[in-house]
Design an enzyme around this catalytic site. Sequence first.
Site, PDB file in Angstrom:
ATOM      1  N   GLU A 192       0.801  -1.224   0.000  1.00 38.30           N
ATOM      2  CA  GLU A 192       0.000   0.000   0.000  1.00 38.30           C
ATOM      3  C   GLU A 192       0.834   1.274   0.000  1.00 38.30           C
ATOM      4  O   GLU A 192       0.930   1.964   1.017  1.00 38.30           O
ATOM      5  CB  GLU A 192      -0.994  -0.003   1.176  1.00 38.30           C
ATOM      6  CG  GLU A 192      -2.050  -1.067   1.021  1.00 38.30           C
ATOM      7  CD  GLU A 192      -3.340  -0.784   1.793  1.00 38.30           C
ATOM      8  OE1 GLU A 192      -3.405   0.214   2.526  1.00 38.30           O
ATOM      9  OE2 GLU A 192      -4.278  -1.572   1.645  1.00 38.30           O
ATOM     10  N   GLU A 393      -5.143  -8.390  -0.177  1.00 35.78           N
ATOM     11  CA  GLU A 393      -5.967  -8.152   1.017  1.00 35.78           C
ATOM     12  C   GLU A 393      -7.416  -7.971   0.604  1.00 35.78           C
ATOM     13  O   GLU A 393      -7.704  -7.375  -0.430  1.00 35.78           O
ATOM     14  CB  GLU A 393      -5.534  -6.867   1.764  1.00 35.78           C
ATOM     15  CG  GLU A 393      -4.231  -6.995   2.504  1.00 35.78           C
ATOM     16  CD  GLU A 393      -3.861  -5.733   3.277  1.00 35.78           C
ATOM     17  OE1 GLU A 393      -4.754  -4.935   3.633  1.00 35.78           O
ATOM     18  OE2 GLU A 393      -2.651  -5.547   3.512  1.00 35.78           O
TER      19      GLU A 393
HETATM   20  C1  PNW Z   1      -4.778  -1.852   4.761  1.00 33.31           C
HETATM   21  N1  PNW Z   1      -9.067   2.601   2.806  1.00 33.31           N
HETATM   22  O1  PNW Z   1      -4.978  -0.482   5.011  1.00 33.31           O
HETATM   23  C2  PNW Z   1      -3.425  -2.251   5.320  1.00 33.31           C
HETATM   24  O2  PNW Z   1      -2.584  -2.834   4.347  1.00 33.31           O
HETATM   25  C3  PNW Z   1      -3.506  -3.126   6.526  1.00 33.31           C
HETATM   26  O3  PNW Z   1      -2.315  -3.060   7.249  1.00 33.31           O
HETATM   27  C4  PNW Z   1      -4.728  -2.752   7.345  1.00 33.31           C
HETATM   28  O4  PNW Z   1      -4.775  -3.386   8.581  1.00 33.31           O
HETATM   29  C5  PNW Z   1      -5.939  -3.106   6.512  1.00 33.31           C
HETATM   30  O5  PNW Z   1      -5.881  -2.541   5.213  1.00 33.31           O
HETATM   31  C6  PNW Z   1      -7.273  -2.718   7.150  1.00 33.31           C
HETATM   32  O6  PNW Z   1      -7.393  -1.344   7.286  1.00 33.31           O
HETATM   33  C7  PNW Z   1      -6.039   0.212   4.445  1.00 33.31           C
HETATM   34  O7  PNW Z   1      -9.299   3.722   3.291  1.00 33.31           O
HETATM   35  C8  PNW Z   1      -6.241   1.495   4.916  1.00 33.31           C
HETATM   36  O8  PNW Z   1      -9.727   2.192   1.838  1.00 33.31           O
HETATM   37  C9  PNW Z   1      -7.250   2.286   4.371  1.00 33.31           C
HETATM   38  C10 PNW Z   1      -8.058   1.787   3.354  1.00 33.31           C
HETATM   39  C11 PNW Z   1      -7.860   0.498   2.877  1.00 33.31           C
HETATM   40  C12 PNW Z   1      -6.855  -0.291   3.438  1.00 33.31           C
END
Ligand code: PNW
Length: 487
Positions: A192, A393
Amino acid sequence: MKIKHPVTRRSVDARQASDQASSQPTNTRTFPKGFYWGVGTSSYQIEGAWNENGKGVSIWDTYTHKPGNIKNNDTGDLANDHYHRYREDVALMKEIGVNSYRFSIAWPRIFPEGTGQANPKGLDFYSRLVDELKAAGIEPFATLYHWDLPQTLQDKYGGWQSKDTAKAFADYAGYIAEHLGDRVKHFFTINEFRSFVEGGYQGFDTQVGGGKVLHLGGAPGLKLSNGDLNQVRHHAVLGHGLAVKAIRSRGRSGTKVGFAENMRIAVPVIETPEYIKAAERATRELNADFTTVMLEGRYTEEYLKETGKDAPKFTDDELKTIASPLDFVGINVYKPNTYVAPSDDPLGYRHIPINASHPKMQSEWHVFDPQCLYWAPHHVQSLWGAKSIFITENGCAASDVIADDGKVYDSDRVMFLRSYLAQLQRATADGVPVSGYFLWSGQDNFEWIYGYGNRFGLIYVDFKTQKRTPKLSAQWFREAVRRNAVV
Ligand code: PNW
């Protein structure tokens, strides 16, 4: 309405067959043979042991230790204590039946200072973890950067503000490929890009009580200008490209590598060729700074026009490195970012507002729409001709509690998984080359600025006692994995 048939030998056979069908659906949506079913986690979110056995300090250690940065001032100091409990955790994964596991390696465990002297005890932990996984028949997939940068590189170079961090990342990536490449065949460079760059280097302000404004986002907690931020984006993709090259030159011949990006996903409002084209165009532009440049080796005209004087500075050589050929594309897919329709303007698409009443999952950002898990891999294939795609994910947070009988009934997560995976299966049935799916997350864990409040796991974790309890969704997922199908 039921239609009555005369009872003949044939219709009795048919009835028996349909009785069987009602207890064992025959029209299950099957995934391709050899599909990887896994769960995902990351080092800072589960390991704990933040200062054990020679590990260096990471920017997330520093950030969480500063009061006010994280909900309830939670930290990852202990987290799931996975560093000490990895055997139990692998056994739990084996029980669910997954054939693969996506974990991340903490860079400061391997190189406490970011570069220079390696810490053999750091590598030893991952080596033992990999052995444990292999013995359980679980294929290890390692992510090299899931945001826990060595603090030394932040102090010395300003982290990803400098190309020196990108170069140091490549050295570390090559070292891992060399030392774990005999058993780990699949590597993801960076997790990410958008989340850690935008969250950590610009962040956002939020109003709290008493007119106070709180700056949130994540480590290292900077607030850069747009121009400087675009340069950080560029260094992150450059780090990825340099790491791919280092892995190719220092890893084994069968080593495979890609990235894991939460690409922004445009969903066509209606499934006609015109709307689909518009959604593809939008997806390409919305990801110009990360996915598109890594897969095309150029910044789109529109991106350079839009950023203007704030555009990143780059060379042609760097673009070549950034677009080093990959073995697969990893995408984290949670939500549609936008719905689009065709338009006459030069870009060819327009955004459709998301209605305020649109359903959401528990996280306030989590717009619910299973279609995104169809369109994301579809766009990756149609825009860039990817030969292999991993969903690195997908999952959701839920308000899980232990019920009186000791169980966790996460019916909403079951609904989420069933409907999203049905759309992923639809993509594979259409010939989109999806090779595997990693559910986020194997267990509840440290959810960054939200602390331990947001539970994404298939396994419930009591963070006081470290007791693990598989949820209803774990049972559901086990059945999907067993049948290689959505049920
Ligand atoms: C991911 N959004 O973060 C990360 O890769 C993980 O470490 C995290 O725990 C997981 O998703 C759950 O949040 C994100 O705003 C943060 O769409 C924000 C978003 C998506 C994924």
